[in-house]
Scaffold this motif. Structure first.
Motif, PDB file in Angstrom:
ATOM      1  N   VAL A  32      -9.386  -0.959  14.934  1.00 27.28           N
ATOM      2  CA  VAL A  32      -8.169  -1.031  14.953  1.00 27.28           C
ATOM      3  C   VAL A  32      -7.960  -1.700  14.198  1.00 27.28           C
ATOM      4  O   VAL A  32      -7.608  -1.827  14.716  1.00 27.28           O
ATOM      5  CB  VAL A  32      -7.300  -1.619  15.598  1.00 27.28           C
ATOM      6  CG1 VAL A  32      -7.093  -2.271  16.613  1.00 27.28           C
ATOM      7  CG2 VAL A  32      -6.058  -1.530  15.016  1.00 27.28           C
ATOM      8  N   LEU A  33      -8.122  -1.846  14.282  1.00 25.16           N
ATOM      9  CA  LEU A  33      -7.470  -2.870  14.252  1.00 25.16           C
ATOM     10  C   LEU A  33      -7.105  -2.495  14.958  1.00 25.16           C
ATOM     11  O   LEU A  33      -6.396  -1.836  14.392  1.00 25.16           O
ATOM     12  CB  LEU A  33      -7.319  -3.483  13.259  1.00 25.16           C
ATOM     13  CG  LEU A  33      -7.480  -4.519  12.743  1.00 25.16           C
ATOM     14  CD1 LEU A  33      -7.398  -5.256  12.822  1.00 25.16           C
ATOM     15  CD2 LEU A  33      -7.332  -4.765  11.961  1.00 25.16           C
ATOM     16  N   GLU A  90      -0.826  -8.995  12.844  1.00 26.70           N
ATOM     17  CA  GLU A  90       0.486  -8.618  13.384  1.00 26.70           C
ATOM     18  C   GLU A  90       1.410  -8.044  12.314  1.00 26.70           C
ATOM     19  O   GLU A  90       2.416  -7.404  12.637  1.00 26.70           O
ATOM     20  CB  GLU A  90       1.128  -9.827  14.075  1.00 26.70           C
ATOM     21  CG  GLU A  90       0.399 -10.216  15.358  1.00 26.70           C
ATOM     22  CD  GLU A  90       1.082 -11.346  16.110  1.00 26.70           C
ATOM     23  OE1 GLU A  90       1.155 -11.268  17.353  1.00 26.70           O
ATOM     24  OE2 GLU A  90       1.541 -12.306  15.464  1.00 26.70           O
ATOM     25  N   GLY A  91       1.061  -8.236  11.047  1.00 24.41           N
ATOM     26  CA  GLY A  91       1.852  -7.675   9.972  1.00 24.41           C
ATOM     27  C   GLY A  91       1.439  -6.276   9.560  1.00 24.41           C
ATOM     28  O   GLY A  91       2.111  -5.645   8.731  1.00 24.41           O
ATOM     29  N   TRP A  92       0.352  -5.742  10.145  1.00 26.78           N
ATOM     30  CA  TRP A  92      -0.114  -4.407   9.751  1.00 26.78           C
ATOM     31  C   TRP A  92       0.964  -3.335   9.816  1.00 26.78           C
ATOM     32  O   TRP A  92       1.076  -2.519   8.902  1.00 26.78           O
ATOM     33  CB  TRP A  92      -1.299  -3.992  10.611  1.00 26.78           C
ATOM     34  CG  TRP A  92      -2.575  -4.693  10.269  1.00 26.78           C
ATOM     35  CD1 TRP A  92      -2.806  -5.544   9.227  1.00 26.78           C
ATOM     36  CD2 TRP A  92      -3.799  -4.620  10.994  1.00 26.78           C
ATOM     37  NE1 TRP A  92      -4.097  -5.999   9.257  1.00 26.78           N
ATOM     38  CE2 TRP A  92      -4.727  -5.463  10.323  1.00 26.78           C
ATOM     39  CE3 TRP A  92      -4.203  -3.943  12.139  1.00 26.78           C
ATOM     40  CZ2 TRP A  92      -6.042  -5.607  10.771  1.00 26.78           C
ATOM     41  CZ3 TRP A  92      -5.515  -4.095  12.579  1.00 26.78           C
ATOM     42  CH2 TRP A  92      -6.420  -4.921  11.902  1.00 26.78           C
ATOM     43  N   PRO A  93       1.783  -3.280  10.889  1.00 28.86           N
ATOM     44  CA  PRO A  93       2.781  -2.200  10.961  1.00 28.86           C
ATOM     45  C   PRO A  93       3.797  -2.221   9.819  1.00 28.86           C
ATOM     46  O   PRO A  93       4.452  -1.207   9.567  1.00 28.86           O
ATOM     47  CB  PRO A  93       3.469  -2.448  12.312  1.00 28.86           C
ATOM     48  CG  PRO A  93       2.443  -3.173  13.127  1.00 28.86           C
ATOM     49  CD  PRO A  93       1.753  -4.069  12.137  1.00 28.86           C
ATOM     50  N   PRO A  98       1.083   4.525  10.419  1.00 29.84           N
ATOM     51  CA  PRO A  98       0.481   5.307  11.500  1.00 29.84           C
ATOM     52  C   PRO A  98       1.379   6.474  11.868  1.00 29.84           C
ATOM     53  O   PRO A  98       2.600   6.402  11.726  1.00 29.84           O
ATOM     54  CB  PRO A  98       0.365   4.299  12.648  1.00 29.84           C
ATOM     55  CG  PRO A  98       1.419   3.280  12.359  1.00 29.84           C
ATOM     56  CD  PRO A  98       1.500   3.184  10.859  1.00 29.84           C
ATOM     57  N   VAL A  99       0.764   7.540  12.346  1.00 25.54           N
ATOM     58  CA  VAL A  99       1.549   8.719  12.710  1.00 25.54           C
ATOM     59  C   VAL A  99       2.017   8.659  14.157  1.00 25.54           C
ATOM     60  O   VAL A  99       2.558   9.625  14.673  1.00 25.54           O
ATOM     61  CB  VAL A  99       0.729  10.001  12.477  1.00 25.54           C
ATOM     62  CG1 VAL A  99       0.517  10.209  10.995  1.00 25.54           C
ATOM     63  CG2 VAL A  99      -0.604   9.944  13.194  1.00 25.54           C
ATOM     64  N   ALA A 100       1.811   7.534  14.807  1.00 28.76           N
ATOM     65  CA  ALA A 100       2.332   7.322  16.154  1.00 28.76           C
ATOM     66  C   ALA A 100       2.801   5.874  16.244  1.00 28.76           C
ATOM     67  O   ALA A 100       2.264   5.003  15.560  1.00 28.76           O
ATOM     68  CB  ALA A 100       1.257   7.598  17.211  1.00 28.76           C
ATOM     69  N   PRO A 101       3.823   5.575  17.064  1.00 35.16           N
ATOM     70  CA  PRO A 101       4.300   4.193  17.196  1.00 35.16           C
ATOM     71  C   PRO A 101       3.176   3.261  17.630  1.00 35.16           C
ATOM     72  O   PRO A 101       2.392   3.580  18.516  1.00 35.16           O
ATOM     73  CB  PRO A 101       5.391   4.306  18.271  1.00 35.16           C
ATOM     74  CG  PRO A 101       5.841   5.726  18.205  1.00 35.16           C
ATOM     75  CD  PRO A 101       4.620   6.521  17.864  1.00 35.16           C
ATOM     76  N   MET A 102       3.114   2.094  17.008  1.00 35.64           N
ATOM     77  CA  MET A 102       2.046   1.140  17.276  1.00 35.64           C
ATOM     78  C   MET A 102       2.621  -0.270  17.298  1.00 35.64           C
ATOM     79  O   MET A 102       3.464  -0.619  16.485  1.00 35.64           O
ATOM     80  CB  MET A 102       0.977   1.241  16.182  1.00 35.64           C
ATOM     81  CG  MET A 102      -0.101   0.177  16.245  1.00 35.64           C
ATOM     82  SD  MET A 102      -1.298   0.313  14.863  1.00 35.64           S
ATOM     83  CE  MET A 102      -0.318  -0.338  13.503  1.00 35.64           C
ATOM     84  N   ASP A 205      -3.035   2.819   2.170  1.00 33.91           N
ATOM     85  CA  ASP A 205      -1.906   1.948   2.467  1.00 33.91           C
ATOM     86  C   ASP A 205      -2.158   0.519   1.984  1.00 33.91           C
ATOM     87  O   ASP A 205      -1.248  -0.148   1.475  1.00 33.91           O
ATOM     88  CB  ASP A 205      -1.619   1.943   3.971  1.00 33.91           C
ATOM     89  CG  ASP A 205      -1.045   3.257   4.465  1.00 33.91           C
ATOM     90  OD1 ASP A 205      -0.604   4.075   3.633  1.00 33.91           O
ATOM     91  OD2 ASP A 205      -1.046   3.485   5.696  1.00 33.91           O
ATOM     92  N   LEU A 206      -3.388   0.030   2.146  1.00 31.28           N
ATOM     93  CA  LEU A 206      -3.728  -1.321   1.685  1.00 31.28           C
ATOM     94  C   LEU A 206      -3.598  -1.413   0.170  1.00 31.28           C
ATOM     95  O   LEU A 206      -3.067  -2.393  -0.363  1.00 31.28           O
ATOM     96  CB  LEU A 206      -5.151  -1.669   2.127  1.00 31.28           C
ATOM     97  CG  LEU A 206      -5.681  -3.040   1.702  1.00 31.28           C
ATOM     98  CD1 LEU A 206      -4.819  -4.166   2.262  1.00 31.28           C
ATOM     99  CD2 LEU A 206      -7.140  -3.219   2.156  1.00 31.28           C
TER     100      LEU A 206
END
Length: 216
Positions: A32-33, A90-93, A98-102, A205-206
């Motif tokens: 996951v992170l 916590e800043g990843w989003p 992601p293709v689903a809410p996280m 994305d990174l």
């Protein structure tokens, strides 16, 4: 030197159905992170003729796992920018897609370090018999060397769903930027040997976030 290349003739692994939605969020453990102009990442096979597994302070992914994936990307940005994006869990989003809410939550405070824990909660669309609507991934950092590598492990759990993962990251200074390498392994009933585990999207994305960072 860092253009698209592959050590195998196999095509990149697919992500399908709701399982793809889950794995598009790098499993901490891998995660996951967990889209870009060349130069970009190169996928390698996960067993057979593959190179030695990535390690952090001598520890790597699960060598017995049937589901393993490794890839890399060249990023034209300072190491500090790339590291800060990756270490701010916590800043990843804010930069991942992601293709689903996280939602992401640190379970401790301060800089990311050995023994730090973080939790991802992923809300998936209904699609039986694949993963349940909510999957929680709880990750623990096992090894970390600032600016060089991170390794974390952790389970992904939901109703009737369980995967154990291990995720390793290497950050290597090269002329003109940083080569970011990552490898992840999954074990458990739902582990998919044919998935890229979301790692291609994560690196894309990174790369995009780091190269467009105004601090550069």
């Amino acid at each position: 030197m860092f253009g698209t290349r592959s050590t195998t003739s196999r095509t990149p692994r697919r992500r399908t159905g709701a399982r793809a939605v889950l794995l598009a969020v790098p499993l901490a453990v891998a995660g996951v992170l967990g889209t870009t102009a060349a130069p970009t990442q190169a996928a390698t096979p996960d067993h057979g003729t593959s190179p030695a597994s990535l390690t952090c302070q001598g520890k790597g992914v699960d060598p017995a796992a049937r589901a393993r994936y490794r890839t890399e990307v060249f990023i034209q940005a300072p190491l500090r920018t790339i590291w800060d994006l990756q270490a701010d869990v916590e800043g990843w989003p804010s930069w991942q897609k992601p293709v689903a809410p996280m939602t992401m939550k640190r379970l401790d405070s301060g800089p990311l370090r050995k023994h730090s824990q973080f939790q991802a909660t992923i809300h998936l669309p209904p699609n039986p018999p694949f993963p349940p609507p909510t999957v929680v991934i709880t990750s623990t950092v096992r090894q970390l060397q600032y600016g060089k590598c991170i390794r974390w492990t952790g389970p992904a759990d939901g109703a009737g769903f369980h995967i154990d993962g291990t995720h390793v990251w290497n950050f290597i200074k090269v002329p003109g930027g940083i080569l970011v390498r990552t490898e992840e392994s999954h074990t458990g009933p739902q582990a998919d040997p044919n998935s890229d585990m979301g790692l291609e999207a994560w690196l894309n994305d990174l790369k995009t976030a780091a190269e467009s960072d105004p601090r550069n």
